[in-house]
Motif scaffolding. Structure first.
Motif, PDB file in Angstrom:
ATOM      1  N   LEU C 117       0.837  -1.201   0.000  1.00 32.82           N
ATOM      2  CA  LEU C 117       0.000   0.000   0.000  1.00 32.82           C
ATOM      3  C   LEU C 117       0.870   1.249   0.000  1.00 32.82           C
ATOM      4  N   SER C 118       1.916   1.241   0.833  1.00 31.42           N
ATOM      5  CA  SER C 118       2.779   2.418   0.893  1.00 31.42           C
ATOM      6  C   SER C 118       3.568   2.583  -0.398  1.00 31.42           C
ATOM      7  N   LEU C 119       3.968   1.461  -0.975  1.00 27.41           N
ATOM      8  CA  LEU C 119       4.684   1.534  -2.249  1.00 27.41           C
ATOM      9  C   LEU C 119       3.791   2.161  -3.302  1.00 27.41           C
ATOM     10  N   PHE C 120       2.533   1.734  -3.301  1.00 24.98           N
ATOM     11  CA  PHE C 120       1.616   2.297  -4.269  1.00 24.98           C
ATOM     12  C   PHE C 120       1.504   3.803  -4.067  1.00 24.98           C
ATOM     13  N   THR C 121       1.370   4.199  -2.818  1.00 25.63           N
ATOM     14  CA  THR C 121       1.202   5.617  -2.540  1.00 25.63           C
ATOM     15  C   THR C 121       2.404   6.407  -3.032  1.00 25.63           C
ATOM     16  N   PHE C 122       3.587   5.856  -2.764  1.00 29.53           N
ATOM     17  CA  PHE C 122       4.791   6.551  -3.226  1.00 29.53           C
ATOM     18  C   PHE C 122       4.795   6.681  -4.745  1.00 29.53           C
ATOM     19  N   ALA C 123       4.481   5.578  -5.428  1.00 28.73           N
ATOM     20  CA  ALA C 123       4.499   5.631  -6.892  1.00 28.73           C
ATOM     21  C   ALA C 123       3.490   6.636  -7.411  1.00 28.73           C
ATOM     22  N   MET C 124       2.337   6.666  -6.769  1.00 29.13           N
ATOM     23  CA  MET C 124       1.291   7.604  -7.191  1.00 29.13           C
ATOM     24  C   MET C 124       1.757   9.040  -6.983  1.00 29.13           C
ATOM     25  N   LEU C 125       2.469   9.254  -5.890  1.00 31.43           N
ATOM     26  CA  LEU C 125       2.969  10.595  -5.621  1.00 31.43           C
ATOM     27  C   LEU C 125       4.030  10.975  -6.651  1.00 31.43           C
ATOM     28  N   MET C 126       4.848  10.007  -7.036  1.00 35.84           N
ATOM     29  CA  MET C 126       5.826  10.280  -8.090  1.00 35.84           C
ATOM     30  C   MET C 126       5.124  10.692  -9.367  1.00 35.84           C
ATOM     31  N   LEU C 127       4.016  10.034  -9.617  1.00 39.97           N
ATOM     32  CA  LEU C 127       3.280  10.320 -10.837  1.00 39.97           C
ATOM     33  C   LEU C 127       2.746  11.754 -10.799  1.00 39.97           C
ATOM     34  N   VAL C 128       2.110  12.116  -9.695  1.00 37.57           N
ATOM     35  CA  VAL C 128       1.420  13.403  -9.691  1.00 37.57           C
ATOM     36  C   VAL C 128       2.378  14.566  -9.505  1.00 37.57           C
ATOM     37  N   THR C 129       3.566  14.298  -8.933  1.00 35.09           N
ATOM     38  CA  THR C 129       4.486  15.411  -8.757  1.00 35.09           C
ATOM     39  C   THR C 129       5.474  15.516  -9.909  1.00 35.09           C
ATOM     40  N   ALA C 130       5.316  14.669 -10.923  1.00 38.18           N
ATOM     41  CA  ALA C 130       6.294  14.645 -12.003  1.00 38.18           C
ATOM     42  C   ALA C 130       6.393  15.998 -12.679  1.00 38.18           C
ATOM     43  N   ASP C 131       7.615  16.373 -13.012  1.00 41.08           N
ATOM     44  CA  ASP C 131       7.752  17.598 -13.790  1.00 41.08           C
ATOM     45  C   ASP C 131       8.169  17.291 -15.219  1.00 41.08           C
ATOM     46  N   ASN C 132       8.238  16.026 -15.549  1.00 39.17           N
ATOM     47  CA  ASN C 132       8.501  15.673 -16.934  1.00 39.17           C
ATOM     48  C   ASN C 132       7.831  14.350 -17.257  1.00 39.17           C
ATOM     49  N   LEU C 133       7.781  14.044 -18.540  1.00 40.68           N
ATOM     50  CA  LEU C 133       7.032  12.869 -18.967  1.00 40.68           C
ATOM     51  C   LEU C 133       7.693  11.573 -18.518  1.00 40.68           C
ATOM     52  N   VAL C 134       9.032  11.579 -18.435  1.00 42.71           N
ATOM     53  CA  VAL C 134       9.716  10.339 -18.071  1.00 42.71           C
ATOM     54  C   VAL C 134       9.443   9.989 -16.618  1.00 42.71           C
ATOM     55  N   GLN C 135       9.520  11.005 -15.772  1.00 45.16           N
ATOM     56  CA  GLN C 135       9.229  10.738 -14.363  1.00 45.16           C
ATOM     57  C   GLN C 135       7.779  10.308 -14.203  1.00 45.16           C
ATOM     58  N   MET C 136       6.907  10.939 -14.964  1.00 48.35           N
ATOM     59  CA  MET C 136       5.510  10.565 -14.903  1.00 48.35           C
ATOM     60  C   MET C 136       5.341   9.107 -15.325  1.00 48.35           C
ATOM     61  N   PHE C 137       6.074   8.722 -16.351  1.00 50.68           N
ATOM     62  CA  PHE C 137       5.978   7.336 -16.807  1.00 50.68           C
ATOM     63  C   PHE C 137       6.499   6.387 -15.734  1.00 50.68           C
ATOM     64  N   PHE C 138       7.536   6.835 -15.051  1.00 49.88           N
ATOM     65  CA  PHE C 138       8.063   6.017 -13.953  1.00 49.88           C
ATOM     66  C   PHE C 138       6.979   5.773 -12.902  1.00 49.88           C
ATOM     67  N   GLY C 139       6.325   6.863 -12.470  1.00 55.40           N
ATOM     68  CA  GLY C 139       5.253   6.706 -11.505  1.00 55.40           C
ATOM     69  C   GLY C 139       4.111   5.879 -12.067  1.00 55.40           C
ATOM     70  N   TRP C 140       3.836   6.110 -13.325  1.00 56.13           N
ATOM     71  CA  TRP C 140       2.763   5.412 -14.041  1.00 56.13           C
ATOM     72  C   TRP C 140       2.981   3.900 -13.968  1.00 56.13           C
ATOM     73  N   GLU C 141       4.212   3.497 -14.253  1.00 59.88           N
ATOM     74  CA  GLU C 141       4.518   2.068 -14.201  1.00 59.88           C
ATOM     75  C   GLU C 141       4.613   1.580 -12.760  1.00 59.88           C
ATOM     76  N   GLY C 142       5.042   2.484 -11.871  1.00 62.98           N
ATOM     77  CA  GLY C 142       5.129   2.108 -10.458  1.00 62.98           C
ATOM     78  C   GLY C 142       3.754   1.776  -9.907  1.00 62.98           C
ATOM     79  N   VAL C 143       2.757   2.592 -10.222  1.00 69.62           N
ATOM     80  CA  VAL C 143       1.424   2.283  -9.715  1.00 69.62           C
ATOM     81  C   VAL C 143       0.894   1.026 -10.384  1.00 69.62           C
ATOM     82  N   GLY C 144       1.272   0.839 -11.647  1.00 66.04           N
ATOM     83  CA  GLY C 144       0.853  -0.396 -12.324  1.00 66.04           C
ATOM     84  C   GLY C 144       1.410  -1.615 -11.606  1.00 66.04           C
TER      85      GLY C 144
END
Lengths: 479, 204, 668
Positions: C117-144
Motif C-alpha cells: 500500500l505504501s509503495l503504491f502511494t509513493f508511486a502515485m505521488l511520483m506520478l502526480v508530482t512529475a515535472d517531466n514525462l519520463v518521471q511521470m511514466f516512472f510513476g505510471w509504471e510504479g502504480v501499475g
C-alpha cells in the motif's frame, strides 16, 4: 666414413649412444641379477634419461649433420628430443609404484623404454628416409612389447597385438611411400628430395607422400589412422598409456614436421591439404567421440587424437609461425598429459586400479588437492584461459589465421568448445557427484609429476618467455 | 639381352601369380608353399639384376628359415582359414572397390612415369661392376662405414624384437621340473642315498 | 515538507517491506499508517499554500538522467493540480491504511500488504508530482506494478493471479500508446520536461510527420497516443476489462487504487497536458466520445451485476467516463473537480461495501444479503451518504461536479458533445438505479443469508479468502449473524462521509466557479476561446434539472423493484433474456476479446513456442546441436568396433581417399 670421420661427430649423437649403451648395460645387469635389480635398473634408466636430456640441451646451437646427412642435430630436434625425454621420464616415474602394485615390475620395462626413446631420438634427428624408418621401427617395436607387458591380461595382450598388426600395416604404407619417393626423386635424403621436388612435381612423388603421411599419421594417431588408439590406450597398463600419450606423440609430430617442412618445402600447397584434412578430421573426432566415453583412459585417447588435430593446425599453416605453434603445443601438451596421467595412475581403490570416470565421483571431498589440480588440468586441456592449454591453442590458431586457413581455425575453436564439454564433465563428476568409496592416496612419484605439471600449466601464464624464446629459436632452424 | 628380358618377365609373372595364390589358396600349407615359390622367383630377379648376394640371402634366410618356420607353425596350429575368411566376404565389394581405385591410380602413375623420360634416374649407390669387385665385398665395404649408423640402429631393432619375444613368452613355472645340470653333477651318493636296515616283517 | 510528503510513504514501504517479518504485523501497520497520516496532513497544508496562498512550487531533487538531448530531472512540480492530487491520494491512502488494520486483521501477511500500500502511494505521488514525462511514466509504471501486486495479493487464488495478469497486460496496451506519445512529443519538441514542452506546444501543433505514406498531424497523433495511455489506466471503453476483474484484490485496495487514485491517473495526465490537448481538437472529440460511451456502457452493465464490488467497479468505470467527457468538451476544471469529489464518495462506497462484506464474513453476492439495516446501521448510513453523493443529491459532493459535467456537455454544441450529453444523462438514470438497487438489496428486504448461510458462507469464504481458514476468533462458527465493523474501520467511513457531503459545496467555487483563475493559477490551460465553464451557467433549466429528475426516477424504480415488488426483477429478466444476458455478460467484451486477441495470441504464442522456439530455435540451436553432437558421438563410437580388420580397412580407405584427392583434384 672412417673412424676419423665418426669421432668428431661423437658429441652430436652422444645422447643416443648413451641411451643405447645404457640400455645394453642395464639389460645385462638385469639378466644376471634377476628381479632384485629392478629398482636399480629403474633408477638408472631415469638417471640416463635425465643425463641424456642435459646432454641434448648442451649440444651446440645451429644445424649440424653426421653420418652423411642421416643424422641431423638442430634446434628443432633438440627441443623435441628434450620433450620426448621429459615425457618418457615422467611416464617412467608413474610406472614405479603402479607396476609394483600390479606385480608387473621387471627390469625389461625400463630397458624397453630406453630403447624406444633411442628410436625416437633417431627418428627426430633423421635426415633421410632410412633413418626415419629405422628410428620409427625401433620406437614402435618396443612400444608394441610394453603395451602387452601385462601378458596375463587379455586386454593388455590384445592391445599389444592390435597395435602391432596395425603398426605393421602402417609401416608397410610408410615404406611403400618412401620407396615411391625414392623411385621418383632418386634420393632418400631430405635435402636431396627437397632439391629434386620443386614446382610441379611428378604425381608419383605426391602419391608417395600420401602414403608416407599415412604412415606418420598412424604414429600420431591422427584420423583416419587413429583406430588403434582407444583400444590400445584402454588395454595397455596405465603407465604405458601415459608413455604412449606423451613421448611417441612428440617424436611422431617432430618427424612429420621435419619431413614435410624439410623434404617438401617446394610443394607446401600440396601437403598442406593432407594436413588440413587430417587435422579437421582429428579435431572433430577427438571432440565428438570422447563424449560417449565412460572409461577415462579411452577418453584420454580421444582427447589425444583431438590434441594432435590441434597441433597439426599449426603444421598446416606451413610457416615458421606455425611450427613455433606446434612446438609450444607439444610442450604444453606433454606437461598436461603427464599430469593427467599422474592422476589416472593413482586411481586405485583398495589397491585395485579403477578406470571409470564415475570412480572419480566425490574426489574433491576425499583428496581435495588432487581434485583441484586434476580440475585445473582439465580446464587447461579444454583451453580455458589463462591456463597454458589456452595459449597452446591460441598460437596454432593464430598461425593458421595468418596463413589464411581461417576456416580451419574457426573449426578448431568450435571443436574445442565441444571438447570442453567432456573435460568439464569430469570436473563436474569430481566436485558435484555423490562420493563413492574413497580412492587410495596418491603415490609420491605421481604427486611429484602432478605438481610439476600443474606448475607448468599455471606458470606458463606467468613467465611465457621461458618457453617461447626457446621455441622461437627452435622453429627458426627449420627454415 | 633377349634371354635376360624373357627371364625377367618369366620370373616377374610367376612371382606375381604365386603371390596372388598366397592369399587366394584355401589351404594354408599351399599358401606357404606359394610363398616359397615367390621367394624363389624374386631370387631369380635379384640375380638378373646382378645382386647375387641378396638373391642367395633370400633363398637361405627366407626360404630356408622363415618360410619353413611358417610351414611348421601353420601345420602345428591347424588354423581353419576358410572359417576365418568367411566374415571377410561381406566386405568384399567395398574392399574390391578400394583396391581397384588404388590399383587404377598406381597404373596411371606408372604409366605417367614410363611415358616421359625426363624423370631423373639417378641412383645413390650404383652396384659396382662384378668384374672389379664382388657383390658381397661391395656390401661389406659400406656396411660398417657409410651405413654404420643404420646398421647399428637396425641391430637395436632386432634386439628389441628379441627382448620382446622373451618378455612376452618366457614363463618360469614353479611346478615344472627342469633339468639342472650343475645340481645333477654336484650330487653325491652320501647326500641322496640312505641305507636303512629294515627289520624283517615289520617294514619302515 | 515537500520531500516529506513524497518520501514518507517510501520510508513506510521500506520499513514494512524489509523489516516487516522482524518487527511484526502490528508494528508495520502502525508505522506505515502513521507515516501516511503525517503525509496527508502535510498535503493539506501544501494544498492550502499552493491553491490559496503562494502558488506553484518547483523542487529539484536530483538530476536523474542525461543522454544526448534527453535530460530528465527528478523533481517535484507542485502546482494546484498536483496539490489537489496530493490531497486526494494521501487522504484516501491514509484512511485506507487505517481501515485495512481492521479489515485485514485475519490475514497473516499484513506487513506485505501495508508495504505494498505504501509503495503504491509513493508511486502515485511520483506520478502526480512529475515535472517531466519520463518521471511521470516512472510513476505510471510504479502504480501499475503496485496494482499488480495488490490485485494478486492473495496469490494462492488462481482467479486473483489471473486478474492481476489481466490488469497488467491490458495496461501494457495503454502504456504502449503512452510511450509512443512521449516519443512523439520528444521528437517534436526535443524535451520531455513540461516547462519546456508547453511553450513549444503552439509550434508543434502545426507540424506534421511522415509515416506510412501519409502526413500526420503531430499534435493530434501525440495526444491520441497519450490518451490511449490514459484509457488503459483509467479503464475506458475497450480497455476497461481489467477493472472489474481487479476486484479480486482486497477491498481496501479496490477503494484506494481502483476507485480513488490510480484509475484517475489517466484523467490527471490529460489535465496535466491540457496545453497539448487543447491544441488537438480531434483528440478531444475522440476523448468525449470514448468517455461518454464508457459512462453509458458501464452503467448498463452495473444494472444487473450481483457482486457488490463489481457494481461499484462498473460505477467507477462509468464515473471515469464522466470525467473524460468533461475533459473532452474542454471543461477541465469540472473533470478534475469530479475526480476530487468522486475520490471521496467512491472510496466511501468501497469501504462501506468492504464493511458489509466484512460483516457478512466475506460474502460478496448481494443475493445472499438483505435486511442488514438492523445489524450494521452505521455502515448503512455511510453507504447512504455515498449513494446520495454518487447519484448527485442536491448539495452533496456529486451534485456539483456531476451536474457541471452534464451541463458542460450540453453547453458545448458539437455533435460529439450532444452524443455525450445524451449518454451521460441516461447514465445518470442508470447510476441512480444501480446505486439504490445495491442499497436496497443489501440493507432492506428479507434477510436471505439465514437460509443458506452455512453453505454460502463456507463456499464464499473459501472462494474469496482462500488463504486463511477464517477462524473467526471471538465469534464461533455457529454464529453467523452480521456484525458491525470495528472502530478502525468506522472512522475512515465517517471522515469520508463528511468529505462526500461537503467537499462539493466547499470547493465548487474554487474548482469551477468564480475563483477559477486564482485557484488554478494556470495549472489547467484553457484556450482563449474556451468559455465553457461560463456557458454552463446559461444552459436551459430543463438541462439543469435533468440530472435531478433522473436521480429521482432511478430511485423510484429501484424502490419499486427491490422493496415494493421484489419478484419483478426476476420476471423482467425472464421476459427479456437476451438483453439481460447481454448486460450480465458485460456486453460480451471478455468473450470478444478472448476470440479476437487472446486466442490468436495464444495460438501465435504456442505456434512460436512449439514451432518457432521448440522446433526452429531449439531444434537447430541448443537442442539440435547437442542432439547432433550426441548422434555424431554415437556414430564415432560405433565406428570403434574393436575388430582389427575394421581398423585396417579404415586405414586403407583413408589412404585411398588421400591419394584420390590428389590425383583427381588436389595436385597441380
Amino acid at each position: 666414413m672412417t673412424a676419423a670421420a665418426i669421432f668428431p661427430a661423437l658429441p652430436l649423437f652422444l645422447p643416443e649412444l648413451l641411451l643405447a649403451g645404457g640400455a645394453l648395460a642395464l639389460l645385462l645387469i638385469g639378466a644376471f641379477a634377476g628381479p632384485r635389480s629392478t629398482a636399480f635398473v629403474n633408477g638408472m634408466t631415469l638417471l640416463l634419461l635425465i643425463v641424456a636430456g642435459a646432454l641434448v640441451a648442451m649440444q651446440p646451437e645451429g644445424r649440424t649433420i653426421a653420418f652423411n646427412g642421416a643424422f641431423v642435430v638442430d634446434g628443432f630436434g633438440r627441443f623435441m628430443k628434450v620433450l620426448a625425454l621429459i615425457g618418457a621420464a615422467g611416464a617412467l616415474m608413474l610406472s614405479f609404484d603402479d607396476f609394483r602394485q600390479r606385480r608387473l615390475s621387471a627390469f625389461e620395462y625400463p630397458v624397453l623404454v630406453l630403447l624406444s626413446v633411442t628410436g625416437m631420438m633417431v627418428m627426430i634427428s633423421a635426415g633421410d628416409l632410412i633413418a626415419l624408418y629405422i628410428g620409427l621401427e625401433l620406437q614402435s617395436l618396443a612400444i608394441y612389447v610394453i603395451c602387452a607387458f601385462d601378458r596375463d591380461s587379455t586386454r593388455s595382450t590384445e592391445a599389444g597385438l592390435k597395435y602391432f598388426v596395425l603398426g605393421a600395416l602402417s609401416s608397410g604404407m610408410l615404406l611403400y611411400g618412401a620407396s615411391l619417393i625414392y623411385g621418383f626423386t632418386g634420393t632418400v635424403s631430405f635435402a636431396g628430395i627437397a632439391a629434386a621436388v620443386t614446382g610441379a612435381p611428378h604425381s608419383g612423388v605426391i602419391f608417395g607422400l600420401a602414403f608416407l603421411a599415412a604412415g606418420l599419421a598412424f604414429k600420431m594417431s591422427a584420423v583416419p589412422f587413429h583406430m588403434w588408439t582407444p583400444d590400445v590406450y584402454e588395454g595397455a597398463p596405465t603407465p604405458v598409456t601415459a608413455f604412449l600419450a606423451s613421448a611417441p606423440k612428440v617424436a611422431a609430430v617432430a618427424i612429420t614436421v621435419r619431413v614435410l617442412v624439410g623434404a617438401f618445402p617446394g610443394i607446401t600447397g600440396q601437403w598442406q591439404q593432407i594436413i588440413v584434412f587430417v587435422s579437421f578430421a582429428s579435431m572433430a573426432l577427438g571432440a565428438f567421440a570422447a563424449i560417449g566415453q565412460h572409461n577415462i583412459k579411452r577418453l584420454m585417447a580421444y582427447s589425444s587424437i583431438g590434441h594432435m588435430g590441434f597441433a597439426l593446425v599449426g603444421l598446416a599453416a606451413g610457416t615458421e609461425q606455425g611450427v613455433y605453434g606446434v612446438l609450444l603445443y607439444m610442450a604444453i601438451y606433454v606437461a598436461m598429459t603427464l599430469g593427467v596421467f599422474a592422476c589416472i595412475v593413482s586411481m586405485r581403490r583398495n589397491g585395485q586400479p579403477v578406470e571409470a570416470i564415475s570412480d572419480l565421483a566425490g574426489l574433491s571431498k576425499q583428496h581435495p588437492a588432487m581434485a583441484y589440480l586434476f580440475a585445473l588440468l582439465m580446464f587447461s586441456l579444454a583451453g580455458i584461459p589463462p591456463l597454458a592449454g589456452f595459449f597452446a591453442k591460441f598460437y596454432v590458431f593464430a598461425a593458421a589465421i595468418q596463413a589464411k586457413l581461417t576456416l580451419l581455425a574457426v573449426f578448431g575453436i568450435l571443436t574445442s568448445v565441444v571438447g570442453a564439454f567432456y573435460y568439464l564433465r569430469i570436473v563436474k563428476v569430481m566436485f558435484f557427484d555423490e562420493p563413492k568409496e574413497a580412492l587410495d592416496p596418491m603415490p609420491g612419484a605421481a604427486k611429484l609429476v602432478l605438481a610439476l605439471s600443474s606448475i607448468v600449466t599455471v606458470g606458463y601464464f606467468v613467465a611465457p618467455a621461458l618457453l617461447n624464446v626457446v621455441a622461437v629459436a627452435a622453429a627458426k632452424t627449420l627454415f | 639381352m633377349i634371354a635376360a628380358a624373357v627371364f625377367f618377365y618369366l620370373f616377374s609373372a610367376v612371382a606375381v601369380a604365386s603371390a596372388f595364390m598366397v592369399i587366394a589358396s584355401r589351404n594354408p600349407v599351399h599358401s606357404v608353399l606359394f610363398l616359397i615359390l615367390t621367394f624363389a622367383n624374386v631370387t631369380g630377379l635379384f640375380i638378373l639384376l646382378g645382386a647375387e648376394f641378396l638373391g642367395l640371402l633370400l633363398i637361405i634366410v627366407y626360404v630356408g628359415a622363415v618360410a619353413v618356420l611358417f610351414l611348421f607353425v601353420v601345420m602345428m596350429l591347424d588354423v581353419d582359414f576358410a572359417e576365418l575368411k568367411k566374415g571377410a566376404l561381406q566386405y568384399m565389394p567395398v574392399g574390391a572397390l578400394v583396391g581397384l581405385v588404388l590399383l587404377a591410380e598406381l597404373v596411371m602413375i606408372i604409366g605417367a612415369w614410363l611415358a616421359p623420360a625426363g624423370v631423373p634416374r639417378t641412383v645413390a649407390a650404383p652396384i659396382p661392376p662384378a668384374a672389379q669387385i664382388t657383390n658381397t665385398e661391395a656390401l661389406a665395404r659400406v656396411l660398417y662405414t657409410d651405413f654404420v649408423f643404420y646398421f647399428q640402429a637396425a641391430g637395436l631393432v632386432l634386439l628389441v624384437a628379441m627382448i620382446g619375444a622373451i618378455v612376452l613368452t618366457l614363463r618360469h613355472k614353479p611346478n615344472v621340473r627342469r633339468q639342472d645340470i650343475s645340481r645333477q653333477v654336484a650330487r653325491n651318493k652320501e647326500d641322496v642315498i640312505e641305507l636303512r636296515k629294515v627289520p624283517f616283517r615289520r617294514g619302515l | 515538507m515537500y520531500h516529506a510528503i513524497v518520501f514518507l510513504p517510501l520510508a513506510g514501504f521500506l520499513i514494512a517491506g524489509l523489516f516487516g517479518r522482524i518487527m511484526g504485523a502490528r508494528a508495520s501497520e502502525i508505522v506505515t499508517t502513521s507515516l501516511l497520516f503525517v503525509s496527508a496532513a502535510l498535503s493539506w497544508v501544501v494544498f492550502w499554500q499552493v491553491a490559496y496562498q503562494s502558488g506553484p512550487v518547483h523542487v529539484t531533487i536530483v538530476n536523474w538522467m542525461t543522454s544526448g538531448g534527453l535530460a530528465a530531472d527528478w523533481a517535484l512540480k507542485i502546482d494546484t493540480l498536483t496539490a489537489v492530487m496530493l490531497v486526494v491520494v494521501n487522504t484516501v491512502s491514509a484512511l485506507v491504511h487505517l481501515y485495512s488494520i481492521g479489515y485485514m486483521h485475519e490475514d497473516p501477511s499484513r506487513p506485505r500488504f501495508f508495504a505494498y500500500l505504501s509503495l503504491f502511494t509513493f508511486a502515485m505521488l511520483m506520478l502526480v508530482t512529475a515535472d517531466n514525462l519520463v518521471q511521470m511514466f516512472f510513476g505510471w509504471e510504479g502504480v501499475g506494478l503496485a496494482s499488480y501486486l495488490l490485485i494478486g495479493f492473495w496469490y494462492e487464488k488462481p482467479s486473483a493471479n489471473a486478474a492481476a495478469m489481466k490488469a497488467f497486460v491490458v495496461n501494457r496496451v495503454g502504456d504502449f500508446g503512452f510511450l509512443l506519445g512521449i516519443f512523439i512529443v520528444f521528437v517534436m519538441t526535443g524535451s520531455v520536461a513540461f516547462d519546456q514542452i508547453f511553450p513549444k506546444a503552439a509550434e508543434m501543433a502545426g507540424k506534421t510527420f511522415h509515416f506510412l505514406g501519409y502526413d500526420w498531424n503531430a499534435m493530434t497523433i501525440a495526444c491520441l497516443m497519450l490518451f490511449m495511455g490514459a484509457m488503459g489506466k483509467s479503464a475506458q471503453f475497450l480497455l476497461h476489462t481489467w477493472l472489474p476483474d481487479a476486484m479480486e484484490g482486497p477491498t481496501p485496495v479496490s477503494a484506494l487504487i481502483h476507485a480513488a487514485t490510480m484509475v484517475t491517473a489517466g484523467v490527471f495526465m490529460v489535465a496535466r497536458l491540457t496545453p497539448l490537448f487543447e491544441l488537438a481538437p480531434t483528440a478531444l472529440v475522440v476523448m468525449t466520445v470514448v468517455g461518454a460511451t464508457t459512462a453509458f456502457f458501464a452503467a448498463t452493465v452495473g444494472l444487473v451485476q450481483n457482486d457488490i464490488k463489481r457494481v461499484i467497479a462498473y460505477s467507477t468505470c462509468s464515473q471515469l467516463g464522466y470525467m473524460f467527457v468533461a475533459l473532452g468538451v474542454g471543461a477541465f476544471g469540472a473533470g478534475v473537480f469530479h475526480l476530487f469529489t468522486h475520490a471521496f464518495f467512491k472510496a466511501l462506497l468501497f469501504l462501506g461495501a468492504g464493511s458489509v462484506i466484512h460483516a457478512c464474513h466475506h460474502e460478496q453476492d448481494m443475493r445472499n444479503m438483505g435486511g442488514l439495516r438492523k445489524y450494521i446501521p452505521y455502515t448503512m448510513i455511510a453507504m447512504l451518504i455515498g449513494n446520495l453523493a454518487l447519484t448527485g443529491f442536491p448539495y452533496t459532493a456529486g451534485y456539483f461536479s456531476k451536474d457541471a459535467i452534464i451541463e458542460s456537455a450540453f453547453a458545448s454544441h458539437s455533435p460529439a458533445a450532444t452524443y455525450a450529453f445524451l449518454c451521460v444523462v441516461i447514465a445518470a438514470l442508470f447510476t441512480s438505479f444501480y446505486s439504490w438497487r445495491l442499497f436496497f438489496m443489501t440493507f432492506f428486504g428479507e434477510p436471505r443469508w439465514k437460509h443458506h448461510d452455512a453453505h454460502g458462507h463456507e463456499d464464499h469464504a473459501s472462494a474469496a479468502h482462500g488463504r486463511d481458514d477464517h477462524a473467526h476468533a471471538g465469534h464461533g462458527h455457529g454464529d453467523h449473524t452480521p456484525h458491525e465493523s470495528p472502530m478502525v474501520m468506522m472512522i475512515p467511513l465517517a471522515v469520508l462521509s463528511v468529505g462526500a457531503l461537503v467537499a462539493g459545496a466547499v470547493f465548487a467555487g474554487s474548482f469551477i466557479g468564480d475563483n477559477y483563475e486564482q485557484f488554478w493559477k494556470g495549472a489547467l490551460f484553457t484556450a482563449k476561446d474556451n468559455h465553457i465553464l461560463h456557458d454552463i451557467h446559461h444552459v436551459p433549466l430543463w438541462v439543469k434539472l435533468s440530472p435531478m429528475i433522473m436521480m429521482i426516477l432511478g430511485f423510484v424504480i429501484a424502490w419499486w423493484f427491490y422493496v415494493k415488488n421484489p419478484a419483478l426483477p426476476k420476471q423482467l429478466a425472464a421476459d427479456q433474456p437476451i438483453l439481460y444476458r447481454f448486460l450480465l455478460n458485460k456486453w460480451y467484451f471478455d468473450e470478444i476479446y478472448d476470440f479476437l486477441f487472446v486466442r490468436p495470441a495464444k495460438w501465435i504464442g504456442s505456434f512460436l513456442w512449439k514451432k518457432g522456439d521448440g522446433w526452429l530455435i531449439d531444434g537447430f540451436g541448443p537442442d539440435g546441436v547437442s542432439a547432433r553432437v550426441v548422434d555424431v558421438a554415437r556414430g564415432a563410437v560405433r565406428l570403434q568396433s574393436g575388430y582389427l580388420y575394421h581398423y585396417a580397412f579404415a586405414m586403407l580407405i583413408g589412404v585411398a581417399i588421400l591419394v584420390t584427392w590428389y590425383l583427381v583434384g588436389g595436385a597441380h
